[in-house]
Design a protein around this motif. Structure first.
Motif, mmCIF file in Angstrom:
data_model
loop_
_atom_site.group_PDB
_atom_site.id
_atom_site.type_symbol
_atom_site.label_atom_id
_atom_site.label_comp_id
_atom_site.label_asym_id
_atom_site.label_seq_id
_atom_site.Cartn_x
_atom_site.Cartn_y
_atom_site.Cartn_z
ATOM 1 N N HIS A 17 14.738 -4.588 10.744
ATOM 2 C CA HIS A 17 15.588 -4.115 9.656
ATOM 3 C C HIS A 17 15.922 -2.633 9.820
ATOM 4 C CE1 HIS A 17 17.307 -4.022 5.649
ATOM 5 N NE2 HIS A 17 16.502 -3.031 5.309
ATOM 6 N N ARG A 18 14.908 -1.840 10.212
ATOM 7 C CA ARG A 18 15.173 -0.418 10.432
ATOM 8 C C ARG A 18 16.132 -0.219 11.591
ATOM 9 N NH1 ARG A 18 8.867 1.587 9.863
ATOM 10 N NH2 ARG A 18 8.712 1.361 7.574
ATOM 11 N N ALA A 19 15.974 -1.024 12.656
ATOM 12 C CA ALA A 19 16.897 -0.913 13.789
ATOM 13 C C ALA A 19 18.320 -1.284 13.368
ATOM 14 C CB ALA A 19 16.429 -1.823 14.929
ATOM 15 N N GLU A 20 18.439 -2.318 12.515
ATOM 16 C CA GLU A 20 19.763 -2.697 12.027
ATOM 17 C C GLU A 20 20.367 -1.589 11.185
ATOM 18 O OE1 GLU A 20 19.012 -6.290 9.965
ATOM 19 O OE2 GLU A 20 19.057 -7.561 11.771
ATOM 20 N N MET A 21 19.540 -0.941 10.358
ATOM 21 C CA MET A 21 20.047 0.167 9.557
ATOM 22 C C MET A 21 20.517 1.317 10.445
ATOM 23 S SD MET A 21 19.890 -0.805 6.420
ATOM 24 C CE MET A 21 20.052 0.737 5.522
ATOM 25 N N ARG A 22 19.709 1.607 11.485
ATOM 26 C CA ARG A 22 20.119 2.673 12.418
ATOM 27 C C ARG A 22 21.408 2.279 13.136
ATOM 28 N NH1 ARG A 22 14.456 2.947 13.464
ATOM 29 N NH2 ARG A 22 14.727 1.653 15.325
ATOM 30 N N LEU A 23 21.513 1.002 13.516
ATOM 31 C CA LEU A 23 22.724 0.541 14.192
ATOM 32 C C LEU A 23 23.936 0.654 13.278
ATOM 33 C CD1 LEU A 23 24.065 -0.779 16.633
ATOM 34 C CD2 LEU A 23 23.433 -3.015 15.698
ATOM 35 N N GLU A 24 23.761 0.253 12.002
ATOM 36 C CA GLU A 24 24.870 0.378 11.056
ATOM 37 C C GLU A 24 25.271 1.840 10.890
ATOM 38 O OE1 GLU A 24 23.710 -1.446 7.445
ATOM 39 O OE2 GLU A 24 23.722 -3.500 8.249
ATOM 40 N N ASP A 25 24.277 2.728 10.841
ATOM 41 C CA ASP A 25 24.592 4.154 10.711
ATOM 42 C C ASP A 25 25.331 4.650 11.950
ATOM 43 O OD1 ASP A 25 24.247 6.763 9.294
ATOM 44 O OD2 ASP A 25 23.095 7.227 11.106
ATOM 45 N N THR A 26 24.880 4.193 13.122
ATOM 46 C CA THR A 26 25.558 4.596 14.362
ATOM 47 C C THR A 26 26.984 4.082 14.407
ATOM 48 O OG1 THR A 26 23.440 4.583 15.540
ATOM 49 C CG2 THR A 26 25.439 4.487 16.874
ATOM 50 N N GLY A 50 0.802 -1.215 0.000
ATOM 51 C CA GLY A 50 0.000 0.000 0.000
ATOM 52 C C GLY A 50 0.829 1.255 0.000
ATOM 53 N N GLY A 51 1.966 1.248 -0.718
ATOM 54 C CA GLY A 51 2.820 2.424 -0.775
ATOM 55 C C GLY A 51 3.811 2.512 0.359
ATOM 56 N N SER A 52 3.734 1.609 1.320
ATOM 57 C CA SER A 52 4.662 1.607 2.450
ATOM 58 C C SER A 52 5.532 0.354 2.366
ATOM 59 C CB SER A 52 3.893 1.627 3.773
ATOM 60 O OG SER A 52 4.781 1.507 4.873
ATOM 61 N N PRO A 53 6.828 0.493 2.072
ATOM 62 C CA PRO A 53 7.682 -0.693 1.950
ATOM 63 C C PRO A 53 7.854 -1.384 3.301
ATOM 64 C CG PRO A 53 8.996 1.322 1.837
ATOM 65 C CD PRO A 53 7.564 1.742 1.834
ATOM 66 N N ARG A 54 7.760 -2.701 3.289
ATOM 67 C CA ARG A 54 7.951 -3.516 4.488
ATOM 68 C C ARG A 54 8.890 -4.660 4.162
ATOM 69 N NH1 ARG A 54 1.952 -4.948 6.244
ATOM 70 N NH2 ARG A 54 3.057 -6.227 7.777
ATOM 71 N N CYS A 77 4.110 -25.343 -3.037
ATOM 72 C CA CYS A 77 5.018 -24.858 -2.005
ATOM 73 C C CYS A 77 4.249 -24.019 -1.000
ATOM 74 C CB CYS A 77 6.167 -24.047 -2.606
ATOM 75 S SG CYS A 77 5.661 -22.511 -3.380
ATOM 76 N N LEU A 78 4.840 -23.895 0.172
ATOM 77 C CA LEU A 78 4.294 -23.094 1.260
ATOM 78 C C LEU A 78 5.242 -21.931 1.504
ATOM 79 C CD1 LEU A 78 2.216 -22.886 3.682
ATOM 80 C CD2 LEU A 78 3.923 -24.114 5.022
ATOM 81 N N LEU A 79 4.714 -20.722 1.516
ATOM 82 C CA LEU A 79 5.500 -19.518 1.781
ATOM 83 C C LEU A 79 5.071 -18.925 3.110
ATOM 84 C CD1 LEU A 79 5.517 -17.706 -1.692
ATOM 85 C CD2 LEU A 79 7.288 -19.181 -0.729
ATOM 86 N N MET A 80 6.023 -18.787 4.020
ATOM 87 C CA MET A 80 5.769 -18.164 5.320
ATOM 88 C C MET A 80 6.587 -16.883 5.407
ATOM 89 S SD MET A 80 5.678 -21.484 7.841
ATOM 90 C CE MET A 80 7.217 -22.155 7.226
ATOM 91 N N LEU A 81 5.911 -15.780 5.632
ATOM 92 C CA LEU A 81 6.551 -14.462 5.663
ATOM 93 C C LEU A 81 6.562 -13.933 7.086
ATOM 94 C CD1 LEU A 81 5.281 -14.843 2.737
ATOM 95 C CD2 LEU A 81 5.427 -12.363 2.549
ATOM 96 N N ARG A 82 7.713 -13.504 7.529
ATOM 97 C CA ARG A 82 7.843 -12.921 8.867
ATOM 98 C C ARG A 82 8.222 -11.453 8.720
ATOM 99 N NH1 ARG A 82 12.101 -14.663 13.639
ATOM 100 N NH2 ARG A 82 11.250 -13.308 15.258
ATOM 101 N N ASP A 83 7.397 -10.589 9.268
ATOM 102 C CA ASP A 83 7.622 -9.147 9.157
ATOM 103 C C ASP A 83 8.794 -8.729 10.058
ATOM 104 O OD1 ASP A 83 7.521 -6.414 8.936
ATOM 105 O OD2 ASP A 83 5.346 -6.286 9.079
ATOM 106 N N VAL A 84 9.881 -8.293 9.434
ATOM 107 C CA VAL A 84 11.070 -7.853 10.178
ATOM 108 C C VAL A 84 11.377 -6.387 9.864
ATOM 109 C CG1 VAL A 84 12.075 -10.164 10.329
ATOM 110 C CG2 VAL A 84 12.557 -8.749 8.323
ATOM 111 N N THR A 85 10.318 -5.631 9.550
ATOM 112 C CA THR A 85 10.534 -4.223 9.175
ATOM 113 C C THR A 85 11.199 -3.446 10.299
ATOM 114 O OG1 THR A 85 8.558 -4.342 7.772
ATOM 115 C CG2 THR A 85 9.394 -2.155 8.330
ATOM 116 N N HIS A 86 10.660 -3.590 11.516
ATOM 117 C CA HIS A 86 11.226 -2.836 12.649
ATOM 118 C C HIS A 86 12.661 -3.280 12.929
ATOM 119 C CE1 HIS A 86 7.468 -0.855 13.482
ATOM 120 N NE2 HIS A 86 6.838 -2.023 13.567
#
Length: 615
Positions: A337-346, A302-306, A326-335
């Motif tokens: 991933h963002r925390a990892e990006m912030r950590l990498e930036d830090t 919906g216009g918001s990348p996750r 096949c069975l596809l199981m998706l786990r939302d790791v948006t938060h």
């Protein structure tokens, strides 16, 4: 053989084939009940067919009684199958109880001549040989009928509840179940209450065979035995993460509510994954297999990348491991991933800050070396004019003793000031030499009593009116060490004692020889022990451990001049000689500083400061 019997036997053969085929399919919920139900219906239909074939009325009655095992077990096994297929397997004991009731009913039917609870009377429909029979039913017949109808009602309720829970793709599937179930219900109700017959036979058995075939076709058309059991309400719906089931062509055949929400306004079930805007990125992963995909997958929701972690599980069927989807199981790791990006930036910013700090440290060290070099140069430059001033003051003293005795106190004051400045310069130069990584101790042959008397005399001259008491009876005559450095240690200890003790009180310098900690051994190392005791202000207990730290001054020193370098230098020089310096002090009761240095003939150790705390 009549046409009805031939049709029934043909349906029985078809039912037995379906039962065998069902048993060889991959395990699915209720498979045992489904196969037993087909065998039970085949038994019932076979008995009805034989009843129509045999001409004697007694034989017809016997096979009518033989059919009761199938009549009782078929509807109940049908209900058990639907329950297991849509809600999960029932315990084995329930199936055993059901079969036991069927066998008991069968036994009662076979003994009907003794009690007439099933059939009270029997008569042919006409006078022709082999004509069908008309039965008058007894009480137990209606009781068993109610028992059978209870299971048929249960089947309808279970199927109807499945319609309510099913997704649109399976709703027609359940509706098909319900419509097909109405056929044996209507056939049996018509036979019991309206004498409805098919070729003068009970149509219920044939309708159950027909229902088995249609039911098998409905399930295999959806490939649910190969791909996904319908029993999903307690599994997929309860999973908060998106779950998708795809067939071999990449078409979505099942999706839980979380996955439906990812598809947005587009109905996911029944459409190819590549045609769904929110999930199209998954089609590439499915085609490439997960081994070629690394890291989280970003989907446009919906216009918001996750970001999602995707687990790919192949679904296989048969002993050969044939892949059917096949069975596809998706786990939302948006938060995350963002925390990892912030950590990498830090971390990146910290690395930049570290590099900048290292550059500043190098610059500071360069500036410090330059400053130390300047201070060393300035100290050397100051020593020459101070020596000239001291020499001139000595000449003036000699001349003033004869010509101007009144000038003697002033000249002595000049000399004391010069000596004090020289001591400060010597301390600074020594501290600079000790800080140099290339510094090495000298190996001088020292006359200890001479060195101690000279130091005491120099400090006594710098503090007129003060008394320094020497106790050198046990002092070793000689030792090997750095003479200027050891003399500087004695100067600093005496200077501190004189500075912080009141006028009129003596300062005591005591030197003696003592054995090391293993003093009972003839190989024990001898030490020079030198103590300087005063009756001054003492050191607060909380600050005693820090008194040897560089630039530290006790809180009770007041306005007394000092830099906090002298005692630190004493500790460093003692450590370079392999010795120690300790203090015993009482606030307001004076202090005793004790210096212990090995009396070794070998060269002093140059790495004794390795274990000392950094200054």
């Amino acid at each position: 053989m009549t046409l009805p019997s031939a049709l029934l036997l043909a349906a029985v053969v078809a039912t037995l084939w379906i039962a065998a085929r069902s048993w060889t399919l991959p395990a699915f919920p209720g498979r045992t009940d489904f196969v037993l139900m087909q065998l039970s219906a085949a038994w019932w239909s076979t008995a009805v067919a034989i009843e129509s074939i045999v001409p004697d009325p007694a034989d017809k009655l016997l096979w009518a009684e033989m059919a009761w095992l199938g009549i009782v077990c078929t509807p109940s096994l049908w209900a058990f199958f639907l329950w297991s297929y849509t809600r999960g397997e029932l315990p084995e004991r329930w199936r055993l109880a059901l079969v036991t009731i069927g066998l008991a009913t069968w036994a009662v039917a076979l003994t009907n001549d003794a009690h007439h609870l099933f059939y009270t009377a029997v008569r042919p429909v006409n006078a022709e040989p082999g004509a069908a029979l008309v039965y008058s039913h007894g009480l137990l017949f209606y009781v068993v009928t109610i028992y059978i109808y209870a299971f048929m009602v249960m089947s309808i309720v279970v199927t109807a509840s499945g319609i309510h829970r099913a997704t649109p793709a399976y709703r027609t599937h359940y509706l098909g179940f319900l419509v097909v179930m109405a056929v044996p219900w209507a056939a049996n109700a018509g036979y019991v209450f309206g004498n409805l017959t098919l070729f003068d036979l009970d149509p219920t058995a044939f309708s159950f065979l027909m229902m088995d075939g249609i039911f098998y076709w409905l399930i295999t058309r959806r490939r649910l035995f190969d791909l996904l059991p319908v029993a999903r309400d307690a599994l997929l719906d309860a999973v908060p993460d998106p779950v998708l089931v795809l067939d071999g062509d990449g078409t979505v055949v099942e999706a839980n509510p979380a996955a439906q929400a990812l598809a947005g306004d587009h109905a996911a079930i029944g459409r190819r994954l590549a045609d769904l805007p929110g999930l199209s990125a998954l089609s590439t992963m499915v085609a490439a297999k997960p081994a070629t995909v690394s890291g989280p997958l970003t989907l446009d929701c919906g216009g918001s990348p996750r970001c999602f972690e995707v687990t790919w599980v192949p679904l296989t069927a048969g002993g050969g491991g044939r892949e059917v989807g096949c069975l596809l199981m998706l786990r939302d790791v948006t938060h995350r991933h963002r925390a990892e990006m912030r950590l990498e930036d830090t971390v990146r910013r910290l690395d930049l800050a570290r590099l900048e700090a290292e550059e500043r440290l190098v610059a500071e060290q360069e500036a410090k070396r330059a400053l130390n070099g300047f201070l060393s140069m300035a100290a050397h430059e100051f020593k020459t004019p101070l020596a000239i001033i001291d020499g001139a003051a000595q000449l003036l003293l000699m001349d003033a003793e004869v010509k101007a005795p009144g000038m003697l106190p002033r000249l002595e004051k000049i000399r004391r000031a010069v000596r004090r400045q020289i001591n400060i310069l010597e301390t600074c130069l020594a501290d600079d030499r000790l800080s140099d990584p290339a510094f090495a101790l000298r190996r001088d042959r020292l006359e200890l009593p001479v060195l101690l008397r000279a130091a005491a005399s120099a400090q006594g001259d710098a503090a007129p009116g003060r008394r320094i008491e020497l106790e050198l009876d046990g002092c070793p005559a000689r030792m090997t060490g750095d003479g200027p450095m050891l003399e500087l240690c004695v100067h600093n200890l005496l200077n501190n004692a004189l500075k912080y003790s009141p006028a009129g009180t003596p300062v005591r310098l005591h030197a003696w020889s003592e054995r090391g900690p293993d003093g009972q051994s003839h190989l024990a190392q001898s030490h020079l022990a030198l103590s300087v005791a005063d009756q001054g202000i003492g050191i607060p207990d909380s600050e005693r451990e820090r008194v040897f730290d560089r630039f530290f001054r006790a809180s009770n020193t007041g306005t007394a001049a000092g830099s906090g370098v002298g005692l630190n230098m004493v500790r460093r020089i003692a450590a370079l000689h392999g010795g120690t310096v300790t203090v015993d002090s009482r606030l307001g009761g004076g202090s005793v500083f004790t210096l212990r240095i090995p009396l070794c003939e070998e060269a002093p150790c140059e790495d004794r400061m390795a274990g000392m705390p950094a200054d």
